[in-house]
Motif scaffolding. Structure first.
Motif, mmCIF file in Angstrom:
data_model
loop_
_atom_site.group_PDB
_atom_site.id
_atom_site.type_symbol
_atom_site.label_atom_id
_atom_site.label_comp_id
_atom_site.label_asym_id
_atom_site.label_seq_id
_atom_site.Cartn_x
_atom_site.Cartn_y
_atom_site.Cartn_z
ATOM 1 N N SER A 166 -6.768 9.024 -5.326
ATOM 2 C CA SER A 166 -5.889 9.659 -6.304
ATOM 3 C C SER A 166 -4.732 10.315 -5.569
ATOM 4 N N VAL A 167 -3.577 10.337 -6.225
ATOM 5 C CA VAL A 167 -2.386 10.971 -5.668
ATOM 6 C C VAL A 167 -1.836 11.934 -6.713
ATOM 7 N N GLY A 168 -1.574 13.156 -6.298
ATOM 8 C CA GLY A 168 -1.032 14.155 -7.207
ATOM 9 C C GLY A 168 -0.282 15.228 -6.463
ATOM 10 N N ALA A 169 -0.022 16.331 -7.138
ATOM 11 C CA ALA A 169 0.753 17.421 -6.542
ATOM 12 C C ALA A 169 0.079 17.993 -5.298
ATOM 13 N N SER A 170 -1.243 17.921 -5.246
ATOM 14 C CA SER A 170 -1.978 18.456 -4.102
ATOM 15 C C SER A 170 -2.100 17.453 -2.973
ATOM 16 N N GLY A 171 -1.530 16.273 -3.125
ATOM 17 C CA GLY A 171 -1.595 15.246 -2.089
ATOM 18 C C GLY A 171 -2.575 14.155 -2.456
ATOM 19 N N VAL A 172 -3.177 13.569 -1.436
ATOM 20 C CA VAL A 172 -4.139 12.483 -1.624
ATOM 21 C C VAL A 172 -5.538 13.071 -1.696
ATOM 22 N N THR A 173 -6.304 12.650 -2.692
ATOM 23 C CA THR A 173 -7.678 13.124 -2.850
ATOM 24 C C THR A 173 -8.589 11.945 -3.176
ATOM 25 N N ALA B 9 -0.037 8.350 5.784
ATOM 26 C CA ALA B 9 0.828 7.418 5.050
ATOM 27 C C ALA B 9 1.438 8.101 3.831
ATOM 28 N N HIS B 10 0.656 8.948 3.177
ATOM 29 C CA HIS B 10 1.183 9.690 2.027
ATOM 30 C C HIS B 10 2.305 10.630 2.456
ATOM 31 N N ARG B 11 2.158 11.286 3.600
ATOM 32 C CA ARG B 11 3.237 12.170 4.091
ATOM 33 C C ARG B 11 4.500 11.370 4.368
ATOM 34 N N ILE B 12 4.333 10.175 4.944
ATOM 35 C CA ILE B 12 5.496 9.317 5.191
ATOM 36 C C ILE B 12 6.132 8.911 3.863
ATOM 37 N N GLY B 13 5.297 8.540 2.893
ATOM 38 C CA GLY B 13 5.810 8.138 1.595
ATOM 39 C C GLY B 13 6.526 9.252 0.867
ATOM 40 N N THR B 14 5.971 10.466 0.898
ATOM 41 C CA THR B 14 6.631 11.573 0.206
ATOM 42 C C THR B 14 7.911 11.987 0.921
ATOM 43 N N ALA B 15 7.957 11.819 2.247
ATOM 44 C CA ALA B 15 9.202 12.094 2.976
ATOM 45 C C ALA B 15 10.291 11.124 2.543
ATOM 46 N N ALA C 129 0.824 -1.205 0.000
ATOM 47 C CA ALA C 129 0.000 0.000 0.000
ATOM 48 C C ALA C 129 0.862 1.261 0.000
ATOM 49 N N LEU C 130 1.940 1.270 0.786
ATOM 50 C CA LEU C 130 2.774 2.469 0.865
ATOM 51 C C LEU C 130 3.443 2.772 -0.465
ATOM 52 N N ASP C 131 3.797 1.726 -1.207
ATOM 53 C CA ASP C 131 4.401 1.932 -2.525
ATOM 54 C C ASP C 131 3.511 2.784 -3.423
ATOM 55 N N THR C 132 2.202 2.559 -3.358
ATOM 56 C CA THR C 132 1.301 3.328 -4.222
ATOM 57 C C THR C 132 1.360 4.811 -3.917
ATOM 58 N N LEU C 133 1.744 5.158 -2.690
ATOM 59 C CA LEU C 133 1.799 6.554 -2.268
ATOM 60 C C LEU C 133 3.180 7.167 -2.454
ATOM 61 N N ILE C 134 4.207 6.319 -2.602
ATOM 62 C CA ILE C 134 5.578 6.784 -2.793
ATOM 63 C C ILE C 134 5.901 7.026 -4.266
ATOM 64 N N PHE C 135 5.517 6.085 -5.119
ATOM 65 C CA PHE C 135 6.002 6.097 -6.498
ATOM 66 C C PHE C 135 5.537 7.287 -7.325
ATOM 67 N N PRO C 136 4.316 7.803 -7.147
ATOM 68 C CA PRO C 136 3.975 9.006 -7.912
ATOM 69 C C PRO C 136 4.938 10.164 -7.663
ATOM 70 N N ALA C 137 5.374 10.330 -6.404
ATOM 71 C CA ALA C 137 6.328 11.402 -6.096
ATOM 72 C C ALA C 137 7.687 11.121 -6.731
ATOM 73 N N LEU C 138 8.143 9.879 -6.674
ATOM 74 C CA LEU C 138 9.434 9.538 -7.266
ATOM 75 C C LEU C 138 9.427 9.693 -8.786
ATOM 76 N N LEU C 139 8.283 9.413 -9.386
ATOM 77 C CA LEU C 139 8.174 9.480 -10.840
ATOM 78 C C LEU C 139 7.701 10.837 -11.335
ATOM 79 N N GLY C 140 7.323 11.725 -10.415
ATOM 80 C CA GLY C 140 6.887 13.063 -10.805
ATOM 81 C C GLY C 140 5.596 13.057 -11.589
ATOM 82 N N THR C 141 4.628 12.254 -11.141
ATOM 83 C CA THR C 141 3.389 12.120 -11.887
ATOM 84 C C THR C 141 2.214 11.981 -10.936
ATOM 85 N N THR C 142 1.024 11.937 -11.500
ATOM 86 C CA THR C 142 -0.179 11.661 -10.734
ATOM 87 C C THR C 142 -0.570 10.207 -10.949
#
Length: 221
Positions: A127-134, A189-195, A97-110
């Motif tokens: 959904s995950v994007g520049a504005s976070g989780v929605t 979890a998204h904050r942890i993943g983006t960190a 589950a955490l991977d789904t929240l990490i990889f968009p940031a690493l790949l620079g995508t939504t």
């Protein structure tokens, strides 16, 4: 984040997992194109020799290959799992589950994410994007986390215990079986993943070769 989660983030972004970040990030970009990755292609992108790539991958026993020896998974995978990740129209999967929240940031995508509650099977979408989780459905969804002592096999030690649950209540049996584990809201979890993603990018980018150009399958780079 609590001190425990900061320590977890540091460990996941460290050599304790046997993942070489400068190799892993280009591999993620290549996997995101949706096709198996030839060793020679990864060597060319990273500026390493083929024997060096083989040696590096030998230290990561969780890496997935197809029948022709091409890489199809390392956290981000082309082999179906419960965690579906849609990137630029391509259907991919992740180990946890955490991977789904990490990889968009690493790949620079939504990304659009679909999974299910590990306990009840209730669908979980977000959904995950520049504005976070929605668009988290259900909005009570949480993610389980654990901080194992041995990270030599990150998939078995960590990923296999990191699930989506529809609610805190649904996660209680898992917590009872994993007294050292925790569950956190998806946004946390998204904050942890983006960190973690930020720590990896800070380490890699000064010496990182350019990411591969977008291919026919819509690389998320």
């Amino acid at each position: 984040m609590t001190d425990d989660f900061i320590k977890l983030t540091d460990r996941l972004a460290s050599p304790a997992t046997d993942i070489a970040p400068a190799l892993w990030l280009p591999l993620l970009h290549l996997l995101a194109q949706g096709d198996p990755v030839e060793i020679e292609r990864l060597a060319a992108v990273t500026g390493h020799t083929v024997p060096e790539i083989h040696a590096a991958l030998a230290a990561v026993p969780d890496t997935e290959y197809d029948g022709d020896g091409r890489i199809i998974g390392q956290g981000l995978t082309q082999r179906p799992t419960p965690h579906r990740l849609e990137l630029a129209g391509d259907q991919l999967y992740t180990w946890c589950a955490l991977d789904t929240l990490i990889f968009p940031a690493l790949l620079g995508t939504t990304a659009r994410i679909e999974s299910s509650c590990h306990a009840t099977g209730v669908p979980i979408r977000l959904s995950v994007g520049a504005s976070g989780v929605t668009d988290v459905e259900p909005n009570t969804a949480v993610v389980s986390l654990i901080n194992p002592e041995d990270m030599s096999s990150i998939r078995s030690a960590f990923c296999n215990q990191v699930h989506f649950f529809a609610s805190d209540e649904a996660a209680q049996p898992w917590l009872a079986a994993h007294p050292d584990g925790s569950v956190v809201p998806v946004a946390e979890a998204h904050r942890i993943g983006t960190a973690m993603a930020g720590s990896l990018l800070d380490e890699i980018l000064p010496a990182q070769p350019a990411a591969p150009e977008k291919g026919a399958h819509g690389c998320a780079c």
